[in-house]
Design a protein around this motif. Structure first.
Motif, PDB file in Angstrom:
ATOM      1  N   LEU A 218      -3.532   7.898 -17.274  1.00  0.00           N
ATOM      2  CA  LEU A 218      -3.176   7.189 -16.047  1.00  0.00           C
ATOM      3  C   LEU A 218      -2.068   7.867 -15.239  1.00  0.00           C
ATOM      4  N   LEU A 219      -1.331   8.783 -15.840  1.00  0.00           N
ATOM      5  CA  LEU A 219      -0.206   9.418 -15.160  1.00  0.00           C
ATOM      6  C   LEU A 219      -0.614  10.176 -13.889  1.00  0.00           C
ATOM      7  N   PRO A 220      -1.677  10.984 -13.886  1.00  0.00           N
ATOM      8  CA  PRO A 220      -2.040  11.681 -12.641  1.00  0.00           C
ATOM      9  C   PRO A 220      -2.407  10.727 -11.505  1.00  0.00           C
ATOM     10  N   THR A 221      -3.111   9.649 -11.811  1.00  0.00           N
ATOM     11  CA  THR A 221      -3.470   8.670 -10.787  1.00  0.00           C
ATOM     12  C   THR A 221      -2.222   7.994 -10.228  1.00  0.00           C
ATOM     13  N   ALA A 222      -1.309   7.620 -11.106  1.00  0.00           N
ATOM     14  CA  ALA A 222      -0.064   6.978 -10.668  1.00  0.00           C
ATOM     15  C   ALA A 222       0.753   7.922  -9.787  1.00  0.00           C
ATOM     16  N   CYS A 223       0.807   9.201 -10.143  1.00  0.00           N
ATOM     17  CA  CYS A 223       1.536  10.178  -9.324  1.00  0.00           C
ATOM     18  C   CYS A 223       0.893  10.324  -7.943  1.00  0.00           C
ATOM     19  N   GLY A 224      -0.428  10.368  -7.901  1.00  0.00           N
ATOM     20  CA  GLY A 224      -1.125  10.482  -6.616  1.00  0.00           C
ATOM     21  C   GLY A 224      -0.876   9.277  -5.734  1.00  0.00           C
ATOM     22  N   LEU A 225      -0.952   8.081  -6.307  1.00  0.00           N
ATOM     23  CA  LEU A 225      -0.686   6.870  -5.532  1.00  0.00           C
ATOM     24  C   LEU A 225       0.751   6.841  -5.022  1.00  0.00           C
ATOM     25  N   ALA A 226       1.683   7.263  -5.845  1.00  0.00           N
ATOM     26  CA  ALA A 226       3.083   7.295  -5.427  1.00  0.00           C
ATOM     27  C   ALA A 226       3.281   8.284  -4.280  1.00  0.00           C
ATOM     28  N   TRP A 227       2.600   9.433  -4.340  1.00  0.00           N
ATOM     29  CA  TRP A 227       2.724  10.435  -3.272  1.00  0.00           C
ATOM     30  C   TRP A 227       2.172   9.883  -1.959  1.00  0.00           C
ATOM     31  N   VAL A 228       1.005   9.235  -1.994  1.00  0.00           N
ATOM     32  CA  VAL A 228       0.401   8.671  -0.780  1.00  0.00           C
ATOM     33  C   VAL A 228       1.293   7.570  -0.211  1.00  0.00           C
ATOM     34  N   ALA A 229       1.776   6.682  -1.069  1.00  0.00           N
ATOM     35  CA  ALA A 229       2.645   5.598  -0.608  1.00  0.00           C
ATOM     36  C   ALA A 229       3.941   6.152  -0.015  1.00  0.00           C
ATOM     37  N   GLY A 230       4.496   7.165  -0.641  1.00  0.00           N
ATOM     38  CA  GLY A 230       5.722   7.767  -0.108  1.00  0.00           C
ATOM     39  C   GLY A 230       5.507   8.411   1.252  1.00  0.00           C
ATOM     40  N   ARG A 231       4.411   9.117   1.394  1.00  0.00           N
ATOM     41  CA  ARG A 231       4.119   9.766   2.679  1.00  0.00           C
ATOM     42  C   ARG A 231       3.924   8.734   3.793  1.00  0.00           C
ATOM     43  N   ARG A 232       3.175   7.674   3.482  1.00  0.00           N
ATOM     44  CA  ARG A 232       2.963   6.629   4.494  1.00  0.00           C
ATOM     45  C   ARG A 232       4.257   5.930   4.860  1.00  0.00           C
ATOM     46  N   SER A 233       5.115   5.689   3.891  1.00  0.00           N
ATOM     47  CA  SER A 233       6.377   5.023   4.204  1.00  0.00           C
ATOM     48  C   SER A 233       7.282   5.927   5.033  1.00  0.00           C
TER      49      SER A 233
ATOM     50  N   GLU B 105       6.228   8.195   7.212  1.00  0.00           N
ATOM     51  CA  GLU B 105       5.669   8.159   8.564  1.00  0.00           C
ATOM     52  C   GLU B 105       6.017   6.852   9.253  1.00  0.00           C
ATOM     53  N   TRP B 106       5.946   5.743   8.521  1.00  0.00           N
ATOM     54  CA  TRP B 106       6.226   4.449   9.112  1.00  0.00           C
ATOM     55  C   TRP B 106       7.706   4.325   9.472  1.00  0.00           C
ATOM     56  N   LEU B 107       8.584   4.765   8.583  1.00  0.00           N
ATOM     57  CA  LEU B 107      10.019   4.689   8.848  1.00  0.00           C
ATOM     58  C   LEU B 107      10.433   5.667   9.943  1.00  0.00           C
ATOM     59  N   GLY B 108       9.782   6.801   9.994  1.00  0.00           N
ATOM     60  CA  GLY B 108      10.108   7.806  11.002  1.00  0.00           C
ATOM     61  C   GLY B 108       9.532   7.477  12.379  1.00  0.00           C
ATOM     62  N   GLY B 109       8.658   6.517  12.437  1.00  0.00           N
ATOM     63  CA  GLY B 109       8.091   6.123  13.720  1.00  0.00           C
ATOM     64  C   GLY B 109       7.040   7.087  14.245  1.00  0.00           C
TER      65      GLY B 109
END
Length: 127
Positions: free
Chosen positions: A14-29, A31-35
């Protein structure tokens, strides 16, 4: 297999999937915080769409009126589909209700052409 080994196996799977989800969530946040917003998708210029509409309408009329044309039905259907696609593109760009269907009747095509003419795009005019 012992309980500890099974636990490590689940973590390893499960570690690779969790890392991928964390990367996507971090990138979206970020972009959202940066406007930063992605620009909206832009279609072809309306001049090209209007030229395509006029050309396809003329081709459709010629194909429908041609006597003894091999594969006439198939050619008419393909040309009509391309014409309806170009009509829908013009409708999206000019905020006109697109053709309703399927099937799209000739009356519906005439309604859309009239609506486009009211907003300044005459598809029957010579290009």
């Amino acid at each position: 297999m012992s309980g500890a080994a099974a636990t490590w196996l689940v973590v390893a799977l499960l570690l690779p999937t969790a890392c991928g989800l964390a990367w996507v969530a971090g990138r979206r946040s970020v972009e959202w915080l940066g406007g930063r917003r992605r620009p909206p998708a832009v279609g072809p210029p309306i001049e090209k769409v209007s030229d395509d509409l006029r050309r396809l309408r003329m081709l459709l009329a010629q194909t429908e009126d041609a006597p003894n044309l091999p594969g006439k039905h198939l050619r008419c259907e393909a040309t009509r589909a391309a014409y309806l696609d170009a009509l829908a593109t013009a409708c999206r760009q000019l905020d006109v209700p697109p053709p309703a269907g399927p099937p799209v009747t000739r009356a519906e095509i005439y309604r859309v052409e009239a609506d486009l003419r009211r907003v300044g795009l005459d598809v029957r005019a010579a290009g």
